[in-house]
Design a protein around this motif. Sequence first.
Motif, short mmCIF file in Angstrom:
data_model
loop_
_atom_site.label_atom_id
_atom_site.label_comp_id
_atom_site.label_asym_id
_atom_site.label_seq_id
_atom_site.Cartn_x
_atom_site.Cartn_y
_atom_site.Cartn_z
N HIS A 1 0.83 -1.20 0.00
CA HIS A 1 0.00 0.00 0.00
C HIS A 1 0.87 1.26 0.00
CE1 HIS A 1 -3.35 2.67 0.77
NE2 HIS A 1 -2.67 3.17 1.79
N GLY A 2 1.94 1.25 0.76
CA GLY A 2 2.82 2.42 0.84
C GLY A 2 3.40 2.81 -0.50
N ILE A 3 3.74 1.83 -1.32
CA ILE A 3 4.27 2.11 -2.65
C ILE A 3 3.18 2.69 -3.54
CG2 ILE A 3 5.17 1.06 -4.77
CD1 ILE A 3 6.84 -0.81 -2.99
N LYS A 4 2.02 2.07 -3.50
CA LYS A 4 0.91 2.59 -4.31
C LYS A 4 0.57 4.02 -3.92
CE LYS A 4 -1.65 -1.10 -3.48
NZ LYS A 4 -2.75 -2.09 -3.49
N GLU A 5 0.57 4.29 -2.63
CA GLU A 5 0.26 5.64 -2.15
C GLU A 5 1.32 6.65 -2.60
OE1 GLU A 5 0.36 6.70 2.23
OE2 GLU A 5 -1.80 6.47 1.85
N ARG A 6 2.60 6.30 -2.45
CA ARG A 6 3.69 7.21 -2.84
C ARG A 6 3.68 7.50 -4.34
NH1 ARG A 6 9.22 5.27 -0.19
NH2 ARG A 6 10.02 7.00 -1.42
N LEU A 7 3.29 6.50 -5.14
CA LEU A 7 3.29 6.68 -6.59
C LEU A 7 1.96 7.19 -7.13
CD1 LEU A 7 5.24 3.46 -7.68
CD2 LEU A 7 6.10 5.81 -7.55
N GLY A 8 0.95 7.25 -6.28
CA GLY A 8 -0.36 7.73 -6.72
C GLY A 8 -1.03 6.76 -7.68
N VAL A 9 -0.91 5.46 -7.39
CA VAL A 9 -1.54 4.45 -8.24
C VAL A 9 -2.52 3.62 -7.42
CG1 VAL A 9 0.45 4.32 -9.79
CG2 VAL A 9 0.27 2.70 -7.92
N ARG A 10 -3.45 3.06 -8.12
CA ARG A 10 -4.43 2.16 -7.48
C ARG A 10 -4.36 0.80 -8.15
NH1 ARG A 10 -8.27 1.74 -11.23
NH2 ARG A 10 -8.69 3.52 -12.57
N SER A 11 -4.69 -0.23 -7.39
CA SER A 11 -4.69 -1.58 -7.95
C SER A 11 -6.12 -2.09 -8.04
CB SER A 11 -3.85 -2.53 -7.09
OG SER A 11 -4.38 -2.63 -5.78
N GLU A 12 -6.32 -2.95 -9.02
CA GLU A 12 -7.63 -3.56 -9.22
C GLU A 12 -7.41 -5.02 -9.59
OE1 GLU A 12 -11.00 -3.17 -12.63
OE2 GLU A 12 -10.31 -1.30 -11.72
N MET A 13 -8.14 -5.90 -8.91
CA MET A 13 -8.06 -7.31 -9.25
C MET A 13 -8.72 -7.52 -10.61
SD MET A 13 -9.45 -10.58 -7.16
CE MET A 13 -10.31 -11.72 -8.22
N HIS A 14 -8.02 -8.22 -11.49
CA HIS A 14 -8.54 -8.46 -12.83
C HIS A 14 -9.24 -9.81 -12.89
CE1 HIS A 14 -8.84 -8.09 -17.15
NE2 HIS A 14 -8.18 -9.21 -17.31
#
Length: 188
Positions: free
Chosen positions: A155-168
Amino acid sequence: MREMTHFAAEWLRNPARMGAVAPSSAGLARTITDGLSRDSGPVVELGPGTGVFTQRMFALGIQGAQLAAVEANHALATLLAERYPGLAIRQGDAARVHSLVPFEPGTVQTVICGLPLLSMSFAHVFRILRNSFDLLTANGEFRLFTYGPTCPVPHGIKERLGVRSEMHEFVVRNLPPATVYSLRREGH
Protein backbone atom coordinates in the motif's frame (compact mmCIF):
# COMPACT_ATOMS: atom_id res chain seq x y z
CA MET A 1 9.43 -29.18 -23.14
CA ARG A 2 12.59 -27.13 -23.67
CA GLU A 3 11.09 -24.26 -21.63
CA MET A 4 10.39 -26.60 -18.71
CA THR A 5 13.97 -27.92 -18.84
CA HIS A 6 15.40 -24.38 -18.78
CA PHE A 7 12.99 -23.34 -16.04
CA ALA A 8 13.85 -26.38 -13.88
CA ALA A 9 17.58 -25.79 -14.26
CA GLU A 10 17.27 -22.14 -13.25
CA TRP A 11 14.90 -23.00 -10.40
CA LEU A 12 17.42 -25.48 -9.00
CA ARG A 13 20.12 -22.77 -9.12
CA ASN A 14 18.01 -20.18 -7.29
CA PRO A 15 14.37 -21.02 -6.38
CA ALA A 16 13.65 -17.68 -4.66
CA ARG A 17 14.75 -15.70 -7.70
CA MET A 18 12.49 -17.73 -9.99
CA GLY A 19 9.52 -17.13 -7.68
CA ALA A 20 7.46 -20.06 -9.01
CA VAL A 21 7.53 -23.84 -9.13
CA ALA A 22 6.58 -24.02 -12.82
CA PRO A 23 6.38 -21.72 -15.85
CA SER A 24 3.17 -19.73 -16.16
CA SER A 25 0.30 -21.49 -17.91
CA ALA A 26 -1.27 -20.56 -21.24
CA GLY A 27 -4.38 -19.57 -19.26
CA LEU A 28 -2.42 -17.07 -17.17
CA ALA A 29 -0.78 -15.76 -20.35
CA ARG A 30 -4.23 -15.21 -21.92
CA THR A 31 -5.51 -13.43 -18.82
CA ILE A 32 -2.53 -11.12 -18.28
CA THR A 33 -2.51 -10.12 -21.97
CA ASP A 34 -6.30 -9.75 -22.19
CA GLY A 35 -7.27 -6.87 -24.48
CA LEU A 36 -3.85 -6.46 -26.09
CA SER A 37 -3.62 -6.56 -29.88
CA ARG A 38 -1.25 -5.61 -32.69
CA ASP A 39 -2.35 -2.01 -32.09
CA SER A 40 -1.16 -2.19 -28.48
CA GLY A 41 2.20 -0.81 -27.77
CA PRO A 42 4.75 -0.18 -26.94
CA VAL A 43 4.67 -2.97 -24.37
CA VAL A 44 7.41 -3.81 -21.87
CA GLU A 45 7.69 -7.21 -20.22
CA LEU A 46 9.58 -7.52 -16.94
CA GLY A 47 10.87 -10.97 -16.02
CA PRO A 48 9.69 -12.88 -19.09
CA GLY A 49 11.33 -16.10 -17.88
CA THR A 50 10.80 -18.79 -20.53
CA GLY A 51 8.62 -16.48 -22.64
CA VAL A 52 5.08 -17.75 -22.07
CA PHE A 53 3.64 -14.20 -22.01
CA THR A 54 6.02 -13.14 -24.81
CA GLN A 55 4.75 -15.94 -27.04
CA ARG A 56 1.16 -14.88 -26.39
CA MET A 57 1.92 -11.24 -27.25
CA PHE A 58 3.58 -12.26 -30.53
CA ALA A 59 0.53 -14.45 -31.27
CA LEU A 60 -1.70 -11.41 -30.68
CA GLY A 61 0.26 -9.58 -33.37
CA ILE A 62 2.38 -7.28 -31.24
CA GLN A 63 5.46 -6.73 -33.38
CA GLY A 64 9.01 -6.98 -32.08
CA ALA A 65 9.57 -3.24 -32.54
CA GLN A 66 6.68 -2.58 -30.15
CA LEU A 67 7.81 -5.08 -27.49
CA ALA A 68 10.82 -5.06 -25.19
CA ALA A 69 11.70 -7.48 -22.41
CA VAL A 70 13.96 -7.15 -19.37
CA GLU A 71 15.31 -10.41 -17.95
CA ALA A 72 17.99 -10.58 -15.23
CA ASN A 73 18.82 -14.27 -15.75
CA HIS A 74 21.48 -14.75 -18.44
CA ALA A 75 20.37 -18.27 -19.45
CA LEU A 76 16.73 -17.22 -19.82
CA ALA A 77 17.66 -14.03 -21.71
CA THR A 78 19.70 -16.17 -24.12
CA LEU A 79 16.77 -18.58 -24.58
CA LEU A 80 14.42 -15.67 -25.36
CA ALA A 81 16.88 -14.14 -27.84
CA GLU A 82 17.06 -17.49 -29.68
CA ARG A 83 13.29 -17.98 -29.72
CA TYR A 84 12.34 -14.40 -30.62
CA PRO A 85 15.03 -12.80 -32.81
CA GLY A 86 12.96 -9.62 -33.31
CA LEU A 87 12.46 -9.05 -29.59
CA ALA A 88 14.41 -6.27 -27.88
CA ILE A 89 15.63 -8.40 -24.97
CA ARG A 90 17.73 -6.59 -22.38
CA GLN A 91 19.54 -8.44 -19.65
CA GLY A 92 19.54 -6.51 -16.41
CA ASP A 93 17.71 -5.46 -13.27
CA ALA A 94 14.08 -4.44 -13.85
CA ALA A 95 14.63 -1.53 -11.45
CA ARG A 96 16.61 0.02 -14.34
CA VAL A 97 13.86 -0.61 -16.91
CA HIS A 98 13.74 3.07 -17.91
CA SER A 99 17.39 2.95 -19.05
CA LEU A 100 17.26 -0.53 -20.59
CA VAL A 101 14.31 -0.45 -22.99
CA PRO A 102 14.31 1.45 -26.31
CA PHE A 103 11.19 3.48 -25.49
CA GLU A 104 10.97 7.10 -24.36
CA PRO A 105 9.34 8.07 -21.05
CA GLY A 106 5.57 8.47 -21.32
CA THR A 107 5.24 6.32 -24.46
CA VAL A 108 4.64 2.78 -23.15
CA GLN A 109 1.04 1.59 -23.11
CA THR A 110 1.43 -1.55 -20.96
CA VAL A 111 3.99 -3.14 -18.67
CA ILE A 112 3.54 -6.87 -18.09
CA CYS A 113 5.31 -7.98 -14.92
CA GLY A 114 6.29 -11.58 -14.27
CA LEU A 115 8.64 -10.76 -11.38
CA PRO A 116 8.35 -12.33 -7.91
CA LEU A 117 7.67 -9.00 -6.18
CA LEU A 118 6.82 -10.63 -2.85
CA SER A 119 10.40 -11.89 -2.54
CA MET A 120 11.90 -8.42 -3.13
CA SER A 121 12.59 -5.56 -0.73
CA PHE A 122 10.23 -2.61 -0.46
CA ALA A 123 12.91 -0.32 -1.94
CA HIS A 124 13.51 -2.59 -4.93
CA VAL A 125 9.78 -2.95 -5.70
CA PHE A 126 9.41 0.83 -5.38
CA ARG A 127 12.21 1.44 -7.94
CA ILE A 128 10.71 -1.09 -10.37
CA LEU A 129 7.26 0.51 -10.14
CA ARG A 130 8.50 4.12 -10.18
CA ASN A 131 10.65 3.57 -13.26
CA SER A 132 7.93 1.56 -15.00
CA PHE A 133 5.35 4.29 -14.38
CA ASP A 134 7.84 6.86 -15.73
CA LEU A 135 7.73 4.92 -19.02
CA LEU A 136 3.94 4.55 -19.09
CA THR A 137 1.54 6.97 -20.78
CA ALA A 138 -0.84 8.88 -18.50
CA ASN A 139 -3.46 6.13 -18.88
CA GLY A 140 -0.94 3.29 -19.16
CA GLU A 141 -1.34 0.06 -17.25
CA PHE A 142 1.03 -2.07 -15.16
CA ARG A 143 -0.19 -5.70 -15.08
CA LEU A 144 1.11 -8.32 -12.71
CA PHE A 145 0.11 -11.55 -11.06
CA THR A 146 0.53 -13.13 -7.66
CA TYR A 147 0.01 -16.46 -5.94
CA GLY A 148 -0.89 -14.64 -2.72
CA PRO A 149 -4.28 -13.44 -1.48
CA THR A 150 -3.76 -9.71 -2.21
CA CYS A 151 -1.95 -7.41 -4.62
CA PRO A 152 1.81 -7.90 -4.10
CA VAL A 153 2.55 -4.17 -4.32
CA PRO A 154 2.52 -2.72 -0.79
CA HIS A 155 0.00 0.00 0.00
CA GLY A 156 2.82 2.42 0.84
CA ILE A 157 4.27 2.11 -2.65
CA LYS A 158 0.91 2.59 -4.31
CA GLU A 159 0.26 5.64 -2.15
CA ARG A 160 3.69 7.21 -2.84
CA LEU A 161 3.29 6.68 -6.59
CA GLY A 162 -0.36 7.73 -6.72
CA VAL A 163 -1.54 4.45 -8.24
CA ARG A 164 -4.43 2.16 -7.48
CA SER A 165 -4.69 -1.58 -7.95
CA GLU A 166 -7.63 -3.56 -9.22
CA MET A 167 -8.06 -7.31 -9.25
CA HIS A 168 -8.54 -8.46 -12.83
CA GLU A 169 -9.11 -12.21 -12.64
CA PHE A 170 -8.31 -15.35 -10.65
CA VAL A 171 -6.72 -18.05 -12.83
CA VAL A 172 -7.35 -21.54 -11.45
CA ARG A 173 -5.58 -23.35 -14.30
CA ASN A 174 -2.07 -22.36 -13.30
CA LEU A 175 0.42 -24.03 -10.96
CA PRO A 176 -0.19 -22.63 -8.41
CA PRO A 177 -3.42 -20.72 -9.12
CA ALA A 178 -2.74 -17.01 -9.62
CA THR A 179 -4.55 -13.68 -9.50
CA VAL A 180 -3.93 -10.98 -12.10
CA TYR A 181 -3.93 -7.34 -10.99
CA SER A 182 -3.82 -4.07 -12.87
CA LEU A 183 -2.21 -0.89 -11.54
CA ARG A 184 -3.00 2.55 -12.97
CA ARG A 185 -2.42 6.12 -11.93
CA GLU A 186 -5.20 7.59 -9.79
CA GLY A 187 -7.91 9.19 -11.92
CA HIS A 188 -7.42 6.87 -14.91
